[in-house]
Design a protein around this motif. Structure first.
Motif, PDB file in Angstrom:
ATOM      1  N   PHE A  12       0.821  -1.213   0.000  1.00  0.00           N
ATOM      2  CA  PHE A  12       0.000   0.000   0.000  1.00  0.00           C
ATOM      3  C   PHE A  12       0.855   1.264   0.000  1.00  0.00           C
ATOM      4  O   PHE A  12       0.463   2.280  -0.582  1.00  0.00           O
ATOM      5  CB  PHE A  12      -1.023  -0.025   1.142  1.00  0.00           C
ATOM      6  CG  PHE A  12      -2.208  -0.874   0.783  1.00  0.00           C
ATOM      7  CD1 PHE A  12      -3.132  -0.421  -0.156  1.00  0.00           C
ATOM      8  CD2 PHE A  12      -2.380  -2.137   1.319  1.00  0.00           C
ATOM      9  CE1 PHE A  12      -4.202  -1.211  -0.531  1.00  0.00           C
ATOM     10  CE2 PHE A  12      -3.442  -2.931   0.949  1.00  0.00           C
ATOM     11  CZ  PHE A  12      -4.364  -2.477   0.022  1.00  0.00           C
ATOM     12  N   TYR A  19      -3.449   5.472  -5.898  1.00  0.00           N
ATOM     13  CA  TYR A  19      -4.616   4.789  -5.331  1.00  0.00           C
ATOM     14  C   TYR A  19      -5.943   5.474  -5.684  1.00  0.00           C
ATOM     15  O   TYR A  19      -6.886   4.838  -6.163  1.00  0.00           O
ATOM     16  CB  TYR A  19      -4.479   4.639  -3.811  1.00  0.00           C
ATOM     17  CG  TYR A  19      -5.647   3.918  -3.205  1.00  0.00           C
ATOM     18  CD1 TYR A  19      -5.778   2.536  -3.332  1.00  0.00           C
ATOM     19  CD2 TYR A  19      -6.677   4.608  -2.565  1.00  0.00           C
ATOM     20  CE1 TYR A  19      -6.874   1.868  -2.822  1.00  0.00           C
ATOM     21  CE2 TYR A  19      -7.781   3.949  -2.051  1.00  0.00           C
ATOM     22  CZ  TYR A  19      -7.869   2.581  -2.178  1.00  0.00           C
ATOM     23  OH  TYR A  19      -8.961   1.919  -1.692  1.00  0.00           O
ATOM     24  N   ARG A  35     -19.143   5.209  -0.668  1.00  0.00           N
ATOM     25  CA  ARG A  35     -18.596   5.645   0.627  1.00  0.00           C
ATOM     26  C   ARG A  35     -19.599   6.524   1.370  1.00  0.00           C
ATOM     27  O   ARG A  35     -19.765   6.405   2.583  1.00  0.00           O
ATOM     28  CB  ARG A  35     -17.274   6.372   0.427  1.00  0.00           C
ATOM     29  CG  ARG A  35     -16.139   5.442   0.056  1.00  0.00           C
ATOM     30  CD  ARG A  35     -14.796   6.139   0.200  1.00  0.00           C
ATOM     31  NE  ARG A  35     -13.720   5.250  -0.202  1.00  0.00           N
ATOM     32  CZ  ARG A  35     -13.403   5.008  -1.476  1.00  0.00           C
ATOM     33  NH1 ARG A  35     -14.061   5.592  -2.455  1.00  0.00           N
ATOM     34  NH2 ARG A  35     -12.422   4.170  -1.766  1.00  0.00           N
ATOM     35  N   CYS A  53      -8.441   1.139   8.506  1.00  0.00           N
ATOM     36  CA  CYS A  53      -7.885   0.914   7.159  1.00  0.00           C
ATOM     37  C   CYS A  53      -8.266   2.092   6.271  1.00  0.00           C
ATOM     38  O   CYS A  53      -8.726   1.899   5.134  1.00  0.00           O
ATOM     39  CB  CYS A  53      -8.388  -0.396   6.559  1.00  0.00           C
ATOM     40  SG  CYS A  53      -7.997  -1.848   7.519  1.00  0.00           S
ATOM     41  N   CYS A  54      -8.073   3.300   6.787  1.00  0.00           N
ATOM     42  CA  CYS A  54      -8.623   4.501   6.126  1.00  0.00           C
ATOM     43  C   CYS A  54      -7.921   4.836   4.819  1.00  0.00           C
ATOM     44  O   CYS A  54      -8.464   5.600   4.010  1.00  0.00           O
ATOM     45  CB  CYS A  54      -8.562   5.693   7.063  1.00  0.00           C
ATOM     46  SG  CYS A  54      -6.881   6.233   7.459  1.00  0.00           S
ATOM     47  N   GLY A  55      -6.706   4.307   4.599  1.00  0.00           N
ATOM     48  CA  GLY A  55      -6.010   4.576   3.343  1.00  0.00           C
ATOM     49  C   GLY A  55      -5.857   6.064   3.097  1.00  0.00           C
ATOM     50  O   GLY A  55      -5.451   6.822   3.987  1.00  0.00           O
ATOM     51  N   ASP A  74      -4.648   3.781   9.839  1.00  0.00           N
ATOM     52  CA  ASP A  74      -4.079   2.924   8.796  1.00  0.00           C
ATOM     53  C   ASP A  74      -2.631   2.614   9.190  1.00  0.00           C
ATOM     54  O   ASP A  74      -2.012   3.371   9.936  1.00  0.00           O
ATOM     55  CB  ASP A  74      -4.095   3.628   7.438  1.00  0.00           C
ATOM     56  CG  ASP A  74      -4.013   2.648   6.270  1.00  0.00           C
ATOM     57  OD1 ASP A  74      -5.056   2.403   5.632  1.00  0.00           O
ATOM     58  OD2 ASP A  74      -2.911   2.109   6.016  1.00  0.00           O
ATOM     59  N   PHE A  75      -2.113   1.485   8.697  1.00  0.00           N
ATOM     60  CA  PHE A  75      -0.719   1.176   9.041  1.00  0.00           C
ATOM     61  C   PHE A  75       0.266   1.555   7.932  1.00  0.00           C
ATOM     62  O   PHE A  75       1.461   1.319   8.076  1.00  0.00           O
ATOM     63  CB  PHE A  75      -0.544  -0.262   9.533  1.00  0.00           C
ATOM     64  CG  PHE A  75      -0.715  -1.393   8.555  1.00  0.00           C
ATOM     65  CD1 PHE A  75      -0.937  -1.176   7.193  1.00  0.00           C
ATOM     66  CD2 PHE A  75      -0.642  -2.718   9.007  1.00  0.00           C
ATOM     67  CE1 PHE A  75      -1.084  -2.229   6.316  1.00  0.00           C
ATOM     68  CE2 PHE A  75      -0.777  -3.789   8.140  1.00  0.00           C
ATOM     69  CZ  PHE A  75      -1.006  -3.527   6.793  1.00  0.00           C
ATOM     70  N   GLY A  95      -1.604   2.996  12.795  1.00  0.00           N
ATOM     71  CA  GLY A  95      -1.823   1.870  13.703  1.00  0.00           C
ATOM     72  C   GLY A  95      -2.360   0.670  12.957  1.00  0.00           C
ATOM     73  O   GLY A  95      -2.691   0.742  11.775  1.00  0.00           O
ATOM     74  N   ASP A  96      -2.439  -0.449  13.702  1.00  0.00           N
ATOM     75  CA  ASP A  96      -2.820  -1.738  13.121  1.00  0.00           C
ATOM     76  C   ASP A  96      -4.226  -2.110  13.566  1.00  0.00           C
ATOM     77  O   ASP A  96      -4.518  -2.085  14.772  1.00  0.00           O
ATOM     78  CB  ASP A  96      -1.802  -2.792  13.604  1.00  0.00           C
ATOM     79  CG  ASP A  96      -1.936  -4.106  12.868  1.00  0.00           C
ATOM     80  OD1 ASP A  96      -2.996  -4.354  12.239  1.00  0.00           O
ATOM     81  OD2 ASP A  96      -0.987  -4.898  12.932  1.00  0.00           O
ATOM     82  N   LEU A  97      -5.069  -2.466  12.612  1.00  0.00           N
ATOM     83  CA  LEU A  97      -6.426  -2.914  12.943  1.00  0.00           C
ATOM     84  C   LEU A  97      -6.382  -4.120  13.882  1.00  0.00           C
ATOM     85  O   LEU A  97      -7.296  -4.335  14.678  1.00  0.00           O
ATOM     86  CB  LEU A  97      -7.186  -3.277  11.653  1.00  0.00           C
ATOM     87  CG  LEU A  97      -8.533  -3.976  11.822  1.00  0.00           C
ATOM     88  CD1 LEU A  97      -9.546  -3.103  12.554  1.00  0.00           C
ATOM     89  CD2 LEU A  97      -9.103  -4.383  10.484  1.00  0.00           C
ATOM     90  N   GLY A 113     -13.606   0.604   4.663  1.00  0.00           N
ATOM     91  CA  GLY A 113     -13.877   0.577   3.226  1.00  0.00           C
ATOM     92  C   GLY A 113     -12.765  -0.131   2.479  1.00  0.00           C
ATOM     93  O   GLY A 113     -11.609   0.305   2.519  1.00  0.00           O
ATOM     94  N   PHE A 114     -13.091  -1.202   1.833  1.00  0.00           N
ATOM     95  CA  PHE A 114     -12.133  -1.952   1.005  1.00  0.00           C
ATOM     96  C   PHE A 114     -10.866  -2.265   1.800  1.00  0.00           C
ATOM     97  O   PHE A 114      -9.759  -2.255   1.258  1.00  0.00           O
ATOM     98  CB  PHE A 114     -11.800  -1.166  -0.271  1.00  0.00           C
ATOM     99  CG  PHE A 114     -13.031  -0.748  -1.037  1.00  0.00           C
ATOM    100  CD1 PHE A 114     -13.849  -1.716  -1.607  1.00  0.00           C
ATOM    101  CD2 PHE A 114     -13.397   0.584  -1.144  1.00  0.00           C
ATOM    102  CE1 PHE A 114     -15.006  -1.354  -2.292  1.00  0.00           C
ATOM    103  CE2 PHE A 114     -14.552   0.953  -1.817  1.00  0.00           C
ATOM    104  CZ  PHE A 114     -15.356  -0.015  -2.390  1.00  0.00           C
TER     105      PHE A 114
END
Ligand SMILES: C[S@@+](CC[C@H](N)C(=O)[O-])C[C@H]1O[C@@H](n2cnc3c(N)ncnc32)[C@H](O)[C@@H]1O
Length: 222
Positions: A12, A19, A35, A53-55, A74-75, A95-97, A113-114
């Protein structure tokens, strides 16, 4: 092909510059509407909301528009870098989910989302989302799914052939060859609903968009 967490993060980081453009091209711009509907399905005015996981941040921004006080997590540092440029209204957290840096019951709503498709331990990720929600807190998961009807052959052509090809012609896009495999091994709509119930969610429902290519699952934390 299952990737290790470090490999997912690196992938990522590499995809980050293209992206948003890939999303618009792959969905003909419909992703922004999905969204918005995802945010509106679970966010109420004044809710503390986690977008995990907000990207690059588009769903977190939709959560703000729906009235939330939003944290985006998001990581991938490169994805977050782009998210930060989009909004000052969101608190962006690296951070990590799978080990969310929040106390139990810290949020009234959460969106992903995704993102869950890429999480190496899905059951654990869903349990973490249940943990950080207050009892009765609402979760929405927007994810690519496999259609079963008339669209199925077109979908296979699109995901298995055209998307990886687009990835090849765009700088940094090699990682898009990973997309079809990640979608294929992800649980189907019913299986994901069952995993959500097992992880601690009630009132689990789903609806689909774009002829069944994308699913929105919602549920309420026990
Ligand atoms: C396909 S992008 C989705 C971005 C955004 N939510 C959207 O709607 O466009 C998936 C994101 O999940 C992140 N991700 C994957 N596994 C993660 C994990 N265990 N913890 C935090 N972020 C993760 C990746 O870094 C990537 O930014």
């Amino acid at each position: 092909m299952t990737l290790a967490p470090d490999a997912v993060r690196t992938m990522f980081d590499r995809i980050a510059p293209i992206y948003d453009a890939m999303n618009r091209v792959m969905t003909a711009g419909l992703d922004l509407r999905w969204r918005r509907l995802t945010a509106e399905a679970v966010v109420r005015q004044g809710d503390r909301v986690l977008d995990a996981c907000c990207g690059t941040g588009d769903l977190a921004v939709a959560d703000v528009r729906a009235g939330g006080d939003v944290t985006g997590l998001d990581f991938s540092p490169r994805m977050l870098e782009r998210a930060r440029r989009k909004s000052d209204a969101v608190k962006w957290v690296e951070g990590d989910l799978l080990a969310l840096p929040f106390e139990d019951g810290s949020f009234e709503a959460a969106t992903v989302g995704f993102g869950v498709r890429n999480v190496v331990d899905l059951e654990h990720g869903l349990a973490e989302l249940a943990r950080i929600l207050v009892p009765g807190g609402r979760l929405a998961i927007l994810e690519i799914t496999t259609p079963t009807g008339l669209l199925a052959p077109f979908y296979r052509l699109w995901f298995d052939r055209i998307v990886p090809l687009l990835g090849k012609v765009l700088k940094g896009g090699e990682a898009y060859s990973y997309l079809p495999a990640s979608v294929r091994r992800f649980p189907d709509k019913e299986a994901l609903a069952a995993l959500l119930r097992a992880a601690g969610f009630d009132a689990v429902e789903y609806r689909t968009f774009a002829g069944g290519i994308v699913a929105l699952h919602t549920g309420t934390a026990r």
